[in-house]
Every structure is written in structure tokens, then in C-alpha cells.
Design a protein around this motif. Structure first.
Motif, short mmCIF file in Angstrom:
data_model
loop_
_atom_site.label_atom_id
_atom_site.label_comp_id
_atom_site.label_asym_id
_atom_site.label_seq_id
_atom_site.Cartn_x
_atom_site.Cartn_y
_atom_site.Cartn_z
N ILE A 1 7.20 -4.69 22.04
CA ILE A 1 8.15 -4.11 21.23
C ILE A 1 7.90 -4.54 19.67
O ILE A 1 7.64 -3.87 18.84
N PHE A 2 8.23 -5.95 19.67
CA PHE A 2 7.99 -6.36 18.34
C PHE A 2 6.56 -6.50 17.90
O PHE A 2 6.26 -6.12 16.82
N ALA A 3 5.60 -6.45 18.83
CA ALA A 3 4.12 -6.58 18.61
C ALA A 3 3.81 -4.94 18.12
O ALA A 3 3.07 -5.01 17.04
N PHE A 4 4.27 -4.05 18.66
CA PHE A 4 3.76 -2.88 18.32
C PHE A 4 4.74 -2.22 16.88
O PHE A 4 4.03 -1.71 16.08
N THR A 5 5.79 -2.76 16.88
CA THR A 5 6.48 -2.61 15.44
C THR A 5 5.56 -3.22 14.33
O THR A 5 5.41 -2.56 13.31
N ILE A 6 5.21 -4.68 14.50
CA ILE A 6 4.25 -5.42 13.40
C ILE A 6 3.27 -4.57 13.36
O ILE A 6 2.76 -4.37 12.12
N MET A 7 2.53 -4.01 14.15
CA MET A 7 1.34 -3.30 14.16
C MET A 7 1.62 -1.92 13.29
O MET A 7 0.69 -1.66 12.48
N ALA A 8 2.59 -1.16 13.71
CA ALA A 8 2.75 -0.08 12.94
C ALA A 8 3.01 -0.44 11.37
O ALA A 8 2.86 0.40 10.74
N VAL A 9 3.89 -1.36 11.20
CA VAL A 9 4.41 -1.59 9.81
C VAL A 9 3.03 -2.12 9.08
O VAL A 9 2.71 -1.41 7.97
N LEU A 10 2.14 -3.04 9.63
CA LEU A 10 1.12 -3.30 8.79
C LEU A 10 0.05 -2.25 8.69
O LEU A 10 -0.67 -2.15 7.56
N PHE A 11 0.11 -1.30 9.69
CA PHE A 11 -0.98 -0.34 9.59
C PHE A 11 -0.49 0.88 8.22
O PHE A 11 -1.39 1.17 7.66
N VAL A 12 0.53 1.09 8.46
CA VAL A 12 1.14 1.96 7.32
C VAL A 12 0.96 1.28 5.96
O VAL A 12 0.61 2.11 4.99
N ALA A 13 1.47 0.10 5.95
CA ALA A 13 1.17 -0.62 4.66
C ALA A 13 -0.38 -0.49 4.26
O ALA A 13 -0.65 -0.54 2.89
N THR A 14 -1.36 -0.83 5.13
CA THR A 14 -2.49 -0.88 5.00
C THR A 14 -2.85 0.71 4.35
O THR A 14 -3.93 0.62 3.46
N ILE A 15 -2.75 1.70 5.06
CA ILE A 15 -3.02 3.01 4.63
C ILE A 15 -2.46 3.24 3.36
O ILE A 15 -3.22 3.68 2.46
N ALA A 16 -1.22 2.72 3.02
CA ALA A 16 -0.70 2.88 1.78
C ALA A 16 -1.62 2.29 0.52
O ALA A 16 -1.52 2.84 -0.60
N ILE A 17 -2.27 1.28 0.76
CA ILE A 17 -3.03 0.48 -0.02
C ILE A 17 -4.53 1.12 0.02
O ILE A 17 -5.19 1.15 -1.19
N ALA A 18 -4.88 1.21 1.12
CA ALA A 18 -6.38 1.59 1.26
C ALA A 18 -6.69 3.01 0.84
O ALA A 18 -7.87 3.04 0.04
N VAL A 19 -6.03 3.98 0.77
CA VAL A 19 -6.24 5.37 0.38
C VAL A 19 -6.21 5.48 -0.96
O VAL A 19 -7.19 5.87 -1.64
N PRO A 20 -5.22 4.92 -1.89
CA PRO A 20 -5.48 4.78 -3.31
C PRO A 20 -6.69 3.97 -3.95
O PRO A 20 -7.34 4.55 -4.82
#
Length: 293
Positions: A243-262
Motif C-alpha cells: 500500500i505504501f509502495a503504490f502510494t509513493i508511486m502515485a504521488v511521484l508520478f503525479v508530481a512528475t506529470i505536473a513538472i514534465a507537462v509544463p
């Protein structure tokens, strides 16, 4: 001091001699092939020498049900893509364009050292010498961290395969191998420590995403967190670790998209207050992924 600077292979240089370029081409290619061949061979085979707990890379991973055990398919794809990207980096060394070749040479010494440490880690890991393997990982982590902070502003085609890809793996591998190394790694106490230390992957990733806008580090760590999450889920469905691993994955992925798209759209999105906009030019020079050349 000038003499020391000239012979120091890790010193920053604006240009490189013909002799040093040939040396970088040779040593980089050979060390990369060494790391590649050893990794692929021991992915499917176990060593026939040594007296430790011998096994292939994923046999060792599967035999130790630790809190950082990885899914071999996801981790193998990670390394396959990384090796392919590293081949692209090596091609930069053979470019006739000086602006392309110079930054490739600048990170060459660290990359060669990374390949040698990776080779040593694999050779020790598959032979069950986990403590010495941990030493190799820690020293390589220092090498790659030094590379990250000393050489920034390069193209993503250099940064991802040479810097962020190996650094993200080495950071997670320290926990992966370290958990195997520790006695009674499957005990309740070890699992609790695993539940705590896995959050360092999130903190480490967010540090690079927020401070350096490095979406490659965020993406790399999210993939490795997914590898841990999948393995932990199939090991024990009722557990916190996956659960913790998938939570970490999701948070990092969303933060990555938030930076990569702009960034891909040419907009410099910053996790800072508007009052700090005056410092943006300096920060932009520090961001490793904004320049394409």
C-alpha cells in the motif's frame, strides 16, 4: 593546483584533447559492455564459483522475502530501457558536433566508474556477498550524487541514462540489498523498519522534483516503487508495504506529470512563490532537464 586539475579525470573542463576523447570513447564503451554482459548473464544464470548463497540476480531476489523485494519483470524492463538509453549516450561521444560531444565527455569519468561499481555489485550479489555488495552500492551512490550536483544543465539524453537512471536505481538498491543483508529480514521488526524506510523513496524523489524540477528522477523512482509494490502485493495481500509502495508511486508520478507537462510545453512551472521570481534565471541554469543541448 593547475597540474592536479589537468590530471584529475573528474575535473570540469570546457574542452577535451583528442587523446582524452579517444580514451573516453574506449573506456566508456568497454565499461558499459562489461556492465551490460554481466547483468544480462546473471539475470538468467547463477555463478558456479564462490562459497556464498549463489544464485542469479532474480533468484537472490526471490529467495529473500524482504520488505524491499522487487518484481523482476518491472525491474528488468527498467534496466533494459536504461541500457538502451546509455547506448544513445555513448553515441554522443562519437558525434562530430563539439557541443554534443563535450558534455558527454564531461560526465564520462563518473559513468565509467558507475559501470565498474555496477559490475562489482552484480558479481558480489549473485555470490551472496551482500555486505560487500552494499559497500559497492554506497560508494557508487556517492559517485553518482557527486555527478548529479557537479554536472547539471545537460541534455535529458545525457542526464537520464548517465545520471538520474543509475542514481535512482542505486538509491533503491541500497535498501533492496541492505534488507537482504540484514539477519532475520523477514521478522516483524524488519517489516516495521521497511514500512518506515520506504517513505524515504518519496522524500528523495520529491526533493529532486521540487528543487530541481527533475521529472526523470520522479519517474524513475515511481517505476521502482511500483516494482516493490507489485512484489509485496503478491507476497502478502494483507500488508502495509505494498500500500505504501503504490502510494509513493502515485504521488511521484503525479508530481512528475505536473513538472514534465509544463516543461515539454516550454513553460517553466515553479514550486515557489511569485516573490521569488527574481531568482528564476539562476534556478533555470541549475535545472538539469531544461536544456536540450
Amino acid at each position: 593546483m593547475e597540474r592536479v586539475h589537468q590530471i584529475n579525470p573528474f575535473a570540469k573542463r570546457d574542452d577535451h584533447s583528442k587523446r582524452s576523447i579517444i580514451l573516453y570513447k574506449t573506456l566508456t564503451t568497454l565499461s558499459w559492455l562489461l556492465a551490460l554482459v554481466v547483468t544480462f548473464y546473471y539475470t538468467f544464470n547463477k555463478p558456479h564459483d564462490g562459497s556464498g548463497h549463489r544464485g542469479s540476480i532474480w533468484h537472490q531476489n526471490g529467495d529473500h522475502h524482504t520488505a524491499f523485494r522487487m518484481n523482476k519483470i518491472i525491474a528488468s524492463i527498467y534496466w533494459l530501457v536504461l541500457f538502451i538509453l546509455q547506448a544513445g549516450y555513448i553515441a554522443h561521444l562519437f558525434s562530430g558536433n563539439v557541443e554534443t560531444r563535450t558534455p558527454a565527455c564531461a560526465v564520462g569519468s563518473h559513468f565509467i566508474l558507475n559501470n565498474l561499481f555496477h559490475f562489482a555489485f552484480v558479481m558480489l550479489f549473485v555470490r551472496g556477498h551482500f555486505a560487500w555488495a552494499e559497500v559497492m552500492l554506497i560508494i557508487n551512490f556517492i559517485n553518482l550524487t557527486s555527478l548529479y550536483f557537479r554536472h547539471v544543465g545537460y541534455s535529458r539524453f545525457i542526464h537520464e541514462p548517465v545520471v538520474s537512471g543509475p542514481l535512482a536505481w542505486t538509491f533503491v538498491a541500497i535498501y533492496w540489498n541492505g534488507a537482504i543483508m540484514v539477519p532475520h529480514a523477514t521478522s516483524l521488526v524488519a517489516r516495521i523498519f521497511g514500512n518506515v524506510f520506504i517513505w524515504s523513496i518519496l522524500a528523495y524523489g520529491l526533493f529532486f522534483i521540487v528543487i530541481y524540477k527533475d521529472y526523470t528522477m520522479g519517474f524513475n523512482l515511481s517505476v521502482l516503487a511500483a516494482a516493490i509494490g507489485v512484489a509485496q502485493f503478491f507476497r502478502q495481500v494483507i500488508a502495509f508495504q505494498w500500500i505504501f509502495a503504490f502510494t509513493i508511486m502515485a504521488v511521484l508520478f503525479v508530481a512528475t506529470i505536473a513538472i514534465a507537462v509544463p516543461a515539454s510545453a516550454g513553460r517553466d512551472y515553479r514550486w515557489r512563490r511569485q516573490a521569488q521570481s527574481a531568482t528564476a534565471p539562476a534556478d533555470r541554469e541549475r535545472a538539469p532537464l531544461l536544456a536540450d543541448n
